[in-house]
Design a protein around this motif. Structure first.
Motif, mmCIF file in Angstrom:
data_model
loop_
_atom_site.group_PDB
_atom_site.id
_atom_site.type_symbol
_atom_site.label_atom_id
_atom_site.label_comp_id
_atom_site.label_asym_id
_atom_site.label_seq_id
_atom_site.Cartn_x
_atom_site.Cartn_y
_atom_site.Cartn_z
ATOM 1 N N THR A 147 54.823 22.624 9.736
ATOM 2 C CA THR A 147 54.874 21.291 10.337
ATOM 3 C C THR A 147 55.729 20.384 9.467
ATOM 4 N N GLU A 148 56.632 19.660 10.131
ATOM 5 C CA GLU A 148 57.484 18.713 9.412
ATOM 6 C C GLU A 148 57.213 17.314 9.942
ATOM 7 N N ARG A 149 56.926 16.387 9.021
ATOM 8 C CA ARG A 149 56.576 15.015 9.394
ATOM 9 C C ARG A 149 57.509 14.033 8.703
ATOM 10 N N ARG A 150 57.668 12.898 9.357
ATOM 11 C CA ARG A 150 58.390 11.777 8.749
ATOM 12 C C ARG A 150 57.347 10.706 8.446
ATOM 13 N N CYS A 151 57.114 10.477 7.143
ATOM 14 C CA CYS A 151 56.029 9.592 6.706
ATOM 15 C C CYS A 151 56.584 8.233 6.308
ATOM 16 N N TYR A 178 60.813 5.961 3.608
ATOM 17 C CA TYR A 178 60.434 7.117 4.416
ATOM 18 C C TYR A 178 60.598 8.398 3.608
ATOM 19 N N PHE A 179 59.634 9.277 3.801
ATOM 20 C CA PHE A 179 59.650 10.598 3.180
ATOM 21 C C PHE A 179 59.562 11.661 4.263
ATOM 22 N N ILE A 180 60.207 12.797 4.017
ATOM 23 C CA ILE A 180 60.092 13.951 4.893
ATOM 24 C C ILE A 180 59.142 14.943 4.227
ATOM 25 N N GLN A 181 58.079 15.284 4.939
ATOM 26 C CA GLN A 181 57.067 16.188 4.391
ATOM 27 C C GLN A 181 57.040 17.467 5.217
ATOM 28 N N LYS A 182 57.146 18.584 4.542
ATOM 29 C CA LYS A 182 57.100 19.884 5.205
ATOM 30 C C LYS A 182 55.882 20.648 4.710
ATOM 31 N N ASN A 183 54.970 20.990 5.650
ATOM 32 C CA ASN A 183 53.751 21.726 5.331
ATOM 33 C C ASN A 183 53.861 23.142 5.874
ATOM 34 N N THR A 184 53.593 24.103 5.027
ATOM 35 C CA THR A 184 53.582 25.511 5.441
ATOM 36 C C THR A 184 52.200 26.079 5.169
ATOM 37 N N LEU A 185 51.455 26.336 6.240
ATOM 38 C CA LEU A 185 50.092 26.859 6.121
ATOM 39 C C LEU A 185 50.117 28.352 6.415
ATOM 40 N N ASP A 186 49.791 29.157 5.424
ATOM 41 C CA ASP A 186 49.724 30.614 5.572
ATOM 42 C C ASP A 186 48.249 31.007 5.595
ATOM 43 N N ARG A 187 47.726 31.229 6.781
ATOM 44 C CA ARG A 187 46.308 31.563 6.918
ATOM 45 C C ARG A 187 46.008 32.958 6.396
ATOM 46 N N ARG A 188 46.999 33.829 6.452
ATOM 47 C CA ARG A 188 46.795 35.188 5.965
ATOM 48 C C ARG A 188 46.554 35.175 4.448
ATOM 49 N N GLY A 248 51.845 5.437 8.325
ATOM 50 C CA GLY A 248 51.750 6.361 9.448
ATOM 51 C C GLY A 248 52.793 7.443 9.336
ATOM 52 N N CYS A 249 52.814 8.344 10.335
ATOM 53 C CA CYS A 249 53.784 9.426 10.328
ATOM 54 C C CYS A 249 54.048 9.891 11.750
ATOM 55 N N GLU A 250 55.173 10.551 11.929
ATOM 56 C CA GLU A 250 55.504 11.166 13.207
ATOM 57 C C GLU A 250 55.901 12.607 12.967
ATOM 58 N N ILE A 251 55.526 13.499 13.887
ATOM 59 C CA ILE A 251 55.827 14.915 13.747
ATOM 60 C C ILE A 251 57.244 15.174 14.239
ATOM 61 N N LEU A 252 58.078 15.731 13.354
ATOM 62 C CA LEU A 252 59.446 16.071 13.714
ATOM 63 C C LEU A 252 59.533 17.471 14.310
ATOM 64 N N SER A 253 58.744 18.392 13.802
ATOM 65 C CA SER A 253 58.704 19.753 14.336
ATOM 66 C C SER A 253 57.375 20.387 13.991
ATOM 67 N N ASP A 254 56.955 21.328 14.842
ATOM 68 C CA ASP A 254 55.675 22.002 14.614
ATOM 69 C C ASP A 254 55.790 23.410 15.184
#
Length: 733
Positions: free
Chosen positions: A55-59, A79-89, A38-44
């Motif tokens: 979005t930053e998650r703790r997996c 535990y891993f820290i995952q940072k996702n950066t979605l650039d829609r442009r 599972g994971c929890e969202i640390l920041s969005d």
């Protein structure tokens, strides 16, 4: 040491937005990834214009580690820290994951990218890299490295399957497409931001001045946004060009269908090594970059070690430029000697679809061919065959719909004997083997030897030690007619393609070989230099020239201290006929019959081999010693002019003459032979019995009159040019 891994670029044949919708369904848990608890969202955070979301998650991962290891380190999860950066442009998702657990001992950094295919905007590409640095881990550094690699491999292998699964789920819900982020969305977000925050003074001022005319205000803002959008498009183009410059576009074909279709089944680690090698060779390569299939062959030859494969490939590319190998298929023309006397050629394919090459080695006049075309000519012939083989494997891959990267070789050894152990010929062969193994690695799929005579182990012992062990493992050898039995040739070659000269139904265009005519055995333009520029087949340091007057004898004394020593010889009779013989000679001591302390010496001599050799003949042969203890063997050449009168010499009656001291120094160097002198050039070598690993028992005295030096000799040989073998030594049939 930091371990780095890079996957090839995968291609999803779905639009970027649909892939993103499928990707988001992996959270907060994913049944298809059991270790992902599972994971929890640390920041969005989403930008005000909606173009970017971070979005930053703790997996939480349940690592598949040994129970004992888990107990020793005191944890069941990491535990891993995952940072996702979605650039829609820019239609790009960047993912960066790093380990939180044990970060002081182990550093794991994984980066993934989803981006639009540069050549098809309706497709999405995925690329993944990882770096692992195990500094210390309670003495389990190697185990941790293997576990991390296993986890990485699973992620790579399951990634496409997971995306496909969730896209199928979306389609079941009636979602077949997702809207692309548009400029209108951006306009609304910016106007809303202007109304609420009013942080951009210039835009606010223009908005206030034109507030009485909202349409104009909107037009003004949209114009500015259009400029911004244009800049973004240019930035996107620069991104694609950057990917191309760094080799991404060259790797776009490495999606799963391409790999299966053209490269075969590769592990994630092998795919990673392939991508790394391609990136490395692009940086140093001048001109055309080798294909993925070629890169894969060099990787396999070096056990997928990128550094060693790069070194080998770089040397090979430099060699190809020097030899102009890329043009050899277009410019090479077969010499007449090759067209008429080289017994080899391509012949259909084996049961696995590999191109099949036939070589009737037992019928090859090795000395005649080398004298006719030189060592360089033989090398060029070999390179042309190898380049043809690569071309045929590419055609087979396209025709069969699966990768064919190697070819098969069928070698008929019928007629093989010690004439093929001609020293300069072996020297040239070993040089060619070295060139081929260095520049055409992993191209031989299987080698079938058929009709191997009893002498084959002797020759194989000399040559086989110079062939790489992995290559030798691909060899199958059939003696006599064993190739026709169960487990024979038809297990590897379709019955309809078995050559007619082996009893099959399929005709071949392979020449039968035979004696290369004298007129073709001329000095080639490269003189007597070999492949490496050293003295070649006419090496004066190897061959001794001798002239013999009427009835004169020349002798070479060789001491043998064990049974099974192999004596080999190679000589050309350039003028007059000679008698060649091998005599065993020993001085024995025995007690006197009067039983006093004096002793008597007795000379024991026995002729073990003899042959009349005609003018113009080239003779290669061997003899295995059969006497225990220390013996002296004498190789004798005696001139006789009686042969021209049709009188056969009585060699046995001249034994005392052959062994007399007066004849030991009957050697004359240089000069041109007169009519009363015989002239020959010879090379003799003694080979220890240990070199043959017990196979020497199959070898008795043997000679060959295969290669001629004159038209007279050519006319005297039988039309089949079959080797002449003395004693009971003959090929198995």
């Amino acid at each position: 040491m930091v371990q780095k891994y890079q996957s090839p670029v995968r291609v999803y044949k779905y639009p970027f937005e649909l892939v993103m919708a499928a990707y988001m369904r992996r959270f907060p848990t994913c049944p298809l990834i059991p270790v992902f608890v599972g994971c929890e969202i640390l920041s969005d955070y989403t930008s005000p214009d909606g173009a970017e979301t971070v979005t930053e998650r703790r997996c939480k991962l349940n690592v598949e580690a040994p129970y004992l290891l888990k107990k020793m380190i005191g944890v069941d999860f990491v535990y891993f820290i995952q940072k996702n950066t979605l650039d829609r442009r820019k239609r790009k998702l960047s993912i960066e994951a790093r380990n939180e657990s044990f970060s002081a001992r182990v550093h794991v950094l994984e980066k993934c990218y989803y981006f639009v295919h540069p050549e098809n905007p309706e497709w999405t590409c995925f690329e993944q890299t990882a770096a692992l640095d195990v500094k210390s881990f309670f003495g389990f550094e190697s185990t941790i490295e293997k576990l991390a690699m296993k986890q990485y491999s699973q992620n790579i292998s399951r990634g496409k399957e997971i995306i496909d699964h969730y896209i199928s789920e979306l389609k079941k819900e009636g979602i077949n497409s997702m809207p692309v982020w548009q400029e209108e969305d951006m306009k609304f977000s910016v106007e809303e931001r202007l109304d609420q925050l009013k942080v951009e003074r210039l835009v606010v001022s223009e908005f206030d001045e034109q507030v009485s005319s909202p349409s104009n205000a909107s037009h003004s803002v949209v114009s500015k946004l259009s400029v911004s959008k244009s800049q973004d498009i240019e930035s996107s183009v620069e991104l694609v060009e950057s990917c191309t410059m760094h080799g991404h576009s060259s790797c776009l074909g490495l999606e799963s269908e391409y790999i299966t279709r053209f490269l075969g089944n590769l592990t994630p680690l092998q795919e990673s090594r392939l991508v790394q090698l391609r990136a490395s060779i692009v940086d140093i390569c001048q001109g055309k970059v080798p294909s993925d299939a070629v890169l894969l062959r060099f990787l396999r030859a070096r056990d997928f070690n990128v550094e060693r494969a790069l070194e080998m490939l770089s040397s090979s590319l430099a060699w190809r430029r020097k030899m102009n190998v890329d043009a050899i298929l277009a410019v090479y023309e077969q010499p007449k000697a090759v067209k008429e006397f080289f017994p080899g050629g391509w012949h259909h394919s084996d049961k696995e679809g590999r191109p099949l090459y036939l070589l009737r080695l037992g019928q090859m006049d090795v000395k005649g061919l080398i004298r006719a075309i030189g060592e360089h000519g033989l090398l060029n012939l070999t390179l042309h065959i190898c380049e043809e083989g690569l071309q045929l494997t590419e055609e087979a891959t396209l025709a069969l719909g699966r990768p064919v990267s190697t070819w098969a070789l069928l070698v008929d050894l019928d007629g093989l004997n010690m004439r093929h152990l001609w020293r300069p010929g072996i020297k040239a062969l070993l040089s060619i083997i070295e060139v081929v193994e260095s520049n055409y690695p992993e191209t031989l799929g299987r080698l079938l030897f058929v009709r191997a005579p009893r002498v084959f182990p002797i020759i194989w012992t000399v040559v086989g030690t110079f062939i790489h062990e992995a290559t030798r493992a691909k060899f199958l050898i059939y003696g006599g007619n064993d190739y026709q039995a169960v487990g024979g040739l038809v297990d590897y070659i379709p019955e309809k393609y078995v050559p007619d000269f082996l009893g099959g139904p399929c005709p071949t265009r392979v020449p039968e070989g035979g004696t290369v005519s004298k007129c073709l055995q001329e000095e080639n333009e490269e003189g007597s230099r070999d492949i490496k520029g050293n003295q070649g087949i006419e090496d004066d340091g190897m061959y001794t020239c001798v002239q013999l007057c009427d009835g004169e004898v020349h002798q070479v004394h060789i001491t043998s201290e064990e049974c099974g020593t192999v004596l080999t010889w190679d000589f050309d009779v350039m003028h007059q006929d000679v008698v060649f013989s091998v005599v065993k000679h020993k001085k024995l001591l025995k007690d006197s019959e009067t039983r006093n302390l004096s002793v008597q010496s007795v000379v024991v001599s026995e002729e073990e081999f003899r042959q009349v050799c005609r003018e113009g003949e080239s003779i290669q042969g061997s003899h295995v010693t059969r006497a225990d203890g220390k013996w002296e063997y004498v190789l004798c050449w005696k001139e006789t002019s009686h042969h021209h009168k049709g009188v056969q010499p009585n060699v046995s009656s001249g034994m005392s003459e052959l062994l007399s001291v007066d004849n030991l120094d009957g050697r004359y160097q240089g000069g041109s032979p007169s009519k009363s002198k015989a002239c020959l050039k010879y090379y003799v070598e003694k080979l220890a019995s240990a070199d043959y690993r017990g196979s020497r028992g199959s070898l008795l005295s043997g000679v060959s009159q295969f290669s001629s030096l004159s038209n007279l000799a050519a006319s005297s040989l039988p039309s089949s040019a079959a080797p002449s073998i003395s004693g009971s030594f003959c090929p198995s049939r």
